[in-house]
Design an enzyme around this catalytic site. Structure first.
Site, PDB file in Angstrom:
ATOM      1  N   VAL A 175       0.859  -1.180   0.000  1.00  0.00           N
ATOM      2  CA  VAL A 175       0.000   0.000   0.000  1.00  0.00           C
ATOM      3  C   VAL A 175       0.891   1.223   0.000  1.00  0.00           C
ATOM      4  CG1 VAL A 175      -1.809   1.250   1.227  1.00  0.00           C
ATOM      5  CG2 VAL A 175      -1.756  -1.249   1.308  1.00  0.00           C
ATOM      6  N   CYS A 176       0.568   2.181  -0.875  1.00  0.00           N
ATOM      7  CA  CYS A 176       1.290   3.458  -0.917  1.00  0.00           C
ATOM      8  C   CYS A 176       2.792   3.202  -1.114  1.00  0.00           C
ATOM      9  CB  CYS A 176       0.991   4.240   0.356  1.00  0.00           C
ATOM     10  SG  CYS A 176       1.407   5.992   0.302  1.00  0.00           S
ATOM     11  N   THR A 177       3.633   3.831  -0.292  1.00  0.00           N
ATOM     12  CA  THR A 177       5.083   3.710  -0.475  1.00  0.00           C
ATOM     13  C   THR A 177       5.644   2.396   0.048  1.00  0.00           C
ATOM     14  OG1 THR A 177       5.429   4.951   1.583  1.00  0.00           O
ATOM     15  CG2 THR A 177       5.471   6.194  -0.476  1.00  0.00           C
ATOM     16  N   THR A 189       2.808   3.337  -6.967  1.00  0.00           N
ATOM     17  CA  THR A 189       2.943   3.797  -5.600  1.00  0.00           C
ATOM     18  C   THR A 189       2.292   5.178  -5.522  1.00  0.00           C
ATOM     19  OG1 THR A 189       4.498   4.181  -3.774  1.00  0.00           O
ATOM     20  CG2 THR A 189       5.230   4.826  -5.980  1.00  0.00           C
TER      21      THR A 189
END
Length: 326
Positions: free
Chosen positions: A104-106, A124
């Site tokens: 998730v995300c970074t 990302t």
């Protein structure tokens, strides 16, 4: 159905919503389908971690004691900027046996640092896509999608995109009805319209510190179909065109013309994705004037024509459009 295990990796300075969002989706599906998912959390040494917002999360165990899960979930957050080498090594050695590996995300940066995304397509948070592409050239970074699936790897864009990805995984595991019921309970889209690029102009450009430039930015966003030439905007700001252009770039990091281009493109994308308006109507509403001018802008920035973009990204059946070839 067989119960699926989910292991969430915890580390200091993670983004709490990257954990809680997907966990709420999986646990919600479990409540509907009878403990479909068994969720566990683990940190390197089993000690509590402090999130970037100050919350303390207490893991179930140390990573060394965790059983190989069906789904391994790696959150993002500021803690991914300088990750513990031991965490990267654990991912390199022990993540591959999992049936699904999700970030998730970074969190994608941690998977990339472990070499797990080499040769794969991934995404990302929009703000670090460029950094990820430069730092990990073996990864095919796609900055646009809300999430990307490549084999058993799934990577998502910023923060709430983890919920979108988790819903897609629940739909895959449990069916559409269960995923839709969870989405309704959480008051979110089952499939969110658009993609993360819709946020880029307003978020990637700095917000001007001073009036009247900040007001001008808002005006551009709210009136993409108006005359947005430098001369017109300068007049609205009560500045000379030369002074306005120089001040706008100094305050926002981009030129007025480029900012207008981004806003118009993103407005057109949203209308193509979310409405049934024709190409000609949308081109006028977005300030392009003609379908051909909008087509050139799309090809230049997205390497695709508006009608093809609509076919790819709009949910449901696209409208009949007399400019379908544009």
């Amino acid at each position: 159905m067989t119960q699926r295990s989910v292991l969430v990796v915890l580390f200091d300075d993670l983004q709490s919503l990257d954990v809680s969002g997907p966990v709420e989706v999986f646990s919600g599906a479990g409540r509907l389908r009878g403990d479909t998912y068994r969720i566990r959390t683990a940190s390197l040494d089993g000690a509590p971690v402090r999130t970037s917002s100050g919350l303390t999360l207490v893991p179930d165990c140390a990573l060394a004691d965790a059983v190989t899960p069906h789904t391994l979930l790696v959150p993002g957050g500021p803690g991914t900027r300088r990750p513990d080498p031991l965490l990267i090594e654990w991912l390199r050695l022990y993540a591959p046996p999992a049936t699904r590996i999700v970030s998730v995300c970074t969190g994608a940066l941690l998977l990339a640092a472990a070499g797990l995304l080499d040769g794969r397509r991934a995404t990302t948070h929009w703000s670090v896509c460029g950094h990820m592409a430069r730092t990990f050239p073996a990864v095919h970074v796609d900055p646009d999608p809300i999430f990307v699936r490549d084999g058993k790897f799934a990577t998502s864009a910023g923060v709430t995109a983890g919920i979108d990805l988790a819903l897609a995984l629940v739909e895959e595991d449990c069916g559409r009805d269960t995923a839709l019921a969870v989405a309704r309970h959480l008051v979110v889209f089952l499939r969110r319209p658009g993609n993360q690029a819709q946020f880029s102009a307003q978020l990637a450009a700095q917000t001007a510190r001073r009036e009247p430039l900040r007001t001008i930015q808002q005006w551009i966003t709210e009136h993409p179909g108006d005359d947005l030439s430098v001369e017109s905007l300068a007049g609205r700001a009560r500045l000379s065109p030369r002074h306005f252009a120089r001040a706008f770039r100094s305050e926002t990091g981009t030129t007025p013309g480029r900012y207008v281009e981004q806003v118009r493109l993103e407005h057109a994308r949203r209308l193509l994705e979310d409405t049934t308006g024709g190409i000609e109507e949308i081109s006028r509403a977005c300030g392009y004037g003609t379908p051909e001018a909008m087509r050139r802008a799309f090809v230049k920035s997205l390497a695709t024509a508006p009608a093809e973009y609509r076919r790819r990204f709009r949910s449901g059946t696209p409208p009949t459009d007399r400019h379908a070839a544009i």
